[in-house]
Design a protein around this motif. Sequence first.
Motif, mmCIF file in Angstrom:
data_model
loop_
_atom_site.group_PDB
_atom_site.id
_atom_site.type_symbol
_atom_site.label_atom_id
_atom_site.label_comp_id
_atom_site.label_asym_id
_atom_site.label_seq_id
_atom_site.Cartn_x
_atom_site.Cartn_y
_atom_site.Cartn_z
ATOM 1 N N GLY A 24 -10.876 -0.899 17.423
ATOM 2 C CA GLY A 24 -10.904 -1.902 17.852
ATOM 3 C C GLY A 24 -10.286 -2.251 19.337
ATOM 4 O O GLY A 24 -11.042 -3.191 20.088
ATOM 5 N N LEU A 25 -9.395 -1.316 19.624
ATOM 6 C CA LEU A 25 -8.941 -1.729 21.193
ATOM 7 C C LEU A 25 -10.115 -1.214 21.877
ATOM 8 O O LEU A 25 -10.326 -1.763 22.968
ATOM 9 N N ILE A 26 -10.701 -0.132 21.589
ATOM 10 C CA ILE A 26 -11.674 0.312 22.494
ATOM 11 C C ILE A 26 -12.824 -0.616 22.569
ATOM 12 O O ILE A 26 -13.407 -0.807 23.564
ATOM 13 N N SER A 27 -13.113 -1.412 21.372
ATOM 14 C CA SER A 27 -14.293 -2.297 21.337
ATOM 15 C C SER A 27 -13.721 -3.444 22.467
ATOM 16 O O SER A 27 -14.861 -4.102 23.081
ATOM 17 N N VAL A 28 -12.590 -3.831 22.359
ATOM 18 C CA VAL A 28 -12.064 -5.149 22.945
ATOM 19 C C VAL A 28 -12.257 -5.050 24.682
ATOM 20 O O VAL A 28 -12.714 -5.461 25.333
ATOM 21 N N ALA A 29 -11.769 -3.503 24.747
ATOM 22 C CA ALA A 29 -11.916 -2.937 26.247
ATOM 23 C C ALA A 29 -13.335 -3.045 26.742
ATOM 24 O O ALA A 29 -13.570 -3.466 27.727
ATOM 25 N N ALA A 30 -14.137 -2.354 26.016
ATOM 26 C CA ALA A 30 -15.765 -2.289 26.244
ATOM 27 C C ALA A 30 -16.262 -3.772 26.304
ATOM 28 O O ALA A 30 -16.757 -4.128 27.614
ATOM 29 N N ILE A 31 -16.010 -4.841 25.525
ATOM 30 C CA ILE A 31 -16.399 -5.996 25.626
ATOM 31 C C ILE A 31 -15.743 -6.869 26.935
ATOM 32 O O ILE A 31 -16.585 -7.686 27.549
ATOM 33 N N ALA A 32 -14.721 -6.383 27.317
ATOM 34 C CA ALA A 32 -14.070 -7.092 28.636
ATOM 35 C C ALA A 32 -14.618 -6.442 29.909
ATOM 36 O O ALA A 32 -14.746 -7.369 30.816
ATOM 37 N N PHE A 33 -14.913 -5.317 29.703
ATOM 38 C CA PHE A 33 -15.390 -4.714 31.119
ATOM 39 C C PHE A 33 -17.003 -4.477 31.286
ATOM 40 O O PHE A 33 -17.428 -4.515 32.386
ATOM 41 N N ILE A 34 -17.736 -4.761 30.113
ATOM 42 C CA ILE A 34 -19.183 -4.531 30.321
ATOM 43 C C ILE A 34 -19.798 -5.790 31.361
ATOM 44 O O ILE A 34 -20.785 -5.408 32.009
ATOM 45 N N PRO A 35 -19.377 -6.948 30.830
ATOM 46 C CA PRO A 35 -19.830 -7.962 32.012
ATOM 47 C C PRO A 35 -19.679 -7.686 33.662
ATOM 48 O O PRO A 35 -20.431 -7.810 34.344
ATOM 49 N N GLU A 36 -18.432 -7.154 33.722
ATOM 50 C CA GLU A 36 -18.121 -6.849 35.031
ATOM 51 C C GLU A 36 -18.925 -5.673 35.602
ATOM 52 O O GLU A 36 -19.495 -5.465 36.665
ATOM 53 N N ILE A 37 -19.138 -4.738 34.634
ATOM 54 C CA ILE A 37 -19.944 -3.449 34.950
ATOM 55 C C ILE A 37 -21.468 -3.891 35.473
ATOM 56 O O ILE A 37 -22.263 -3.413 36.230
ATOM 57 N N GLY A 38 -21.836 -4.955 34.432
ATOM 58 C CA GLY A 38 -23.285 -5.380 34.473
ATOM 59 C C GLY A 38 -23.471 -6.183 36.068
ATOM 60 O O GLY A 38 -24.438 -5.999 36.579
ATOM 61 N N LYS A 39 -22.435 -7.065 36.443
ATOM 62 C CA LYS A 39 -22.495 -7.437 37.718
ATOM 63 C C LYS A 39 -22.625 -6.680 38.608
ATOM 64 O O LYS A 39 -23.451 -6.652 39.859
ATOM 65 N N ARG A 40 -21.993 -5.744 38.771
ATOM 66 C CA ARG A 40 -21.774 -4.674 39.812
ATOM 67 C C ARG A 40 -23.164 -3.747 39.944
ATOM 68 O O ARG A 40 -23.606 -3.465 41.048
ATOM 69 N N VAL A 41 -23.633 -3.545 38.811
ATOM 70 C CA VAL A 41 -24.728 -2.817 38.754
ATOM 71 C C VAL A 41 -26.181 -3.721 39.298
ATOM 72 O O VAL A 41 -26.890 -3.387 40.016
#
Length: 55
Positions: A24-41
């Motif tokens: 659950g913690l890994i999922s929440v962290a991934a959901i939080a960081f994926i949009p930011e990573i997408g913007k940078r890419v």
Amino acid sequence: MEIMRRLVQEEEGQGLVEYALIIGLISVAAIAFIPEIGKRVAIIFKKIQDALPAA
């Protein structure tokens, strides 16, 4: 013997709960960081796209 059986069963349940919490913690962290990573890419690809016509 019944008490020992219960202790073994409870520990297995605790392990399962711990793994579920970690997932659950890994999922929440991934959901939080994926949009930011997408913007940078997207920024990186935009820079590449802008540099291609100049080449």
